[in-house]
Design a protein around this motif. Structure first.
Motif, PDB file in Angstrom:
ATOM      1  N   CYS A  18       0.767  -1.261  -0.089  1.00 14.31           N
ATOM      2  CA  CYS A  18       0.001  -0.196  -0.260  1.00 14.31           C
ATOM      3  C   CYS A  18       0.796   1.208  -0.129  1.00 14.31           C
ATOM      4  N   GLU A  34      -4.478  -3.127  -8.772  1.00 11.82           N
ATOM      5  CA  GLU A  34      -5.751  -3.358  -7.943  1.00 11.82           C
ATOM      6  C   GLU A  34      -5.429  -5.188  -7.358  1.00 11.82           C
ATOM      7  N   LEU A  38      -5.840  -6.584  -3.844  1.00  9.94           N
ATOM      8  CA  LEU A  38      -7.071  -7.651  -3.577  1.00  9.94           C
ATOM      9  C   LEU A  38      -6.171  -8.582  -2.864  1.00  9.94           C
ATOM     10  N   HIS A  58      -4.468   6.370   1.018  1.00 10.52           N
ATOM     11  CA  HIS A  58      -4.668   5.746  -0.299  1.00 10.52           C
ATOM     12  C   HIS A  58      -5.862   4.564  -0.784  1.00 10.52           C
ATOM     13  N   LYS A  59      -6.539   4.695  -1.914  1.00 10.43           N
ATOM     14  CA  LYS A  59      -8.215   3.810  -2.340  1.00 10.43           C
ATOM     15  C   LYS A  59      -8.962   3.739  -0.908  1.00 10.43           C
ATOM     16  N   THR A  60      -8.753   5.433  -0.113  1.00 11.63           N
ATOM     17  CA  THR A  60     -10.368   5.128   0.507  1.00 11.63           C
ATOM     18  C   THR A  60     -11.569   5.292   0.017  1.00 11.63           C
ATOM     19  N   ARG A  61     -11.697   5.444  -0.667  1.00  8.55           N
ATOM     20  CA  ARG A  61     -12.985   5.815  -1.694  1.00  8.55           C
ATOM     21  C   ARG A  61     -13.209   4.485  -2.335  1.00  8.55           C
ATOM     22  N   LYS A  62     -12.385   3.255  -2.382  1.00  4.88           N
ATOM     23  CA  LYS A  62     -12.857   2.559  -3.760  1.00  4.88           C
ATOM     24  C   LYS A  62     -14.269   1.440  -2.805  1.00  4.88           C
ATOM     25  N   ILE A  63     -14.994   1.022  -2.530  1.00  4.88           N
ATOM     26  CA  ILE A  63     -16.075  -0.287  -2.758  1.00  4.88           C
ATOM     27  C   ILE A  63     -15.810  -1.399  -2.540  1.00  4.88           C
ATOM     28  N   LYS A  64     -14.867  -1.504  -3.571  1.00  2.00           N
ATOM     29  CA  LYS A  64     -14.604  -2.684  -3.400  1.00  2.00           C
ATOM     30  C   LYS A  64     -13.604  -3.550  -2.448  1.00  2.00           C
ATOM     31  N   PHE A  65     -12.769  -2.789  -2.164  1.00  4.36           N
ATOM     32  CA  PHE A  65     -11.795  -2.647  -1.692  1.00  4.36           C
ATOM     33  C   PHE A  65     -12.426  -2.607   0.128  1.00  4.36           C
ATOM     34  N   LYS A  66     -13.315  -2.147   0.845  1.00  2.65           N
ATOM     35  CA  LYS A  66     -13.553  -2.197   1.479  1.00  2.65           C
ATOM     36  C   LYS A  66     -14.475  -3.506   2.631  1.00  2.65           C
TER      37      LYS A  66
END
Length: 84
Positions: A18, A34, A38, A58-66
């Motif tokens: 990350c 990505e 993942l 970093h990548k805090t707006r990506k739903i798939k990561f959450k």
């Protein structure tokens, strides 16, 4: 005990991936895919990735990561419950 060592190791790897991906993003360089991030998260590195995600913004707006992180935490929780 081996599983705990594995989780510690994979989380360090996820955290540093990350960090490196964020550095590359800032400098407009080739990025880590990505899918790689993942997969590392799903393999148990979700805690390191989440910590890195919020520490480095970093990548805090990506739903798939959450979603992957939530699923991974549940998976690890059930694995630990079953093996204790």
């Amino acid at each position: 005990m081996n599983f705990i060592l594995y989780l510690i190791s994979i989380n360090f790897v996820a955290f540093f991936l990350c960090y490196f991906d964020k550095k590359k993003a800032i400098h407009h360089q080739w990025r880590i895919a990505e899918s790689t991030l993942l997969i590392i998260s799903f393999m148990g590195g979700c805690f390191g990735m989440m910590f890195g995600m919020y520490l480095f913004h970093h990548k805090t707006r990506k739903i798939k990561f959450k979603l992957v992180y939530i699923c991974c935490i549940i998976w690890i929780f059930f694995f630990l419950l079953e093996n204790t």
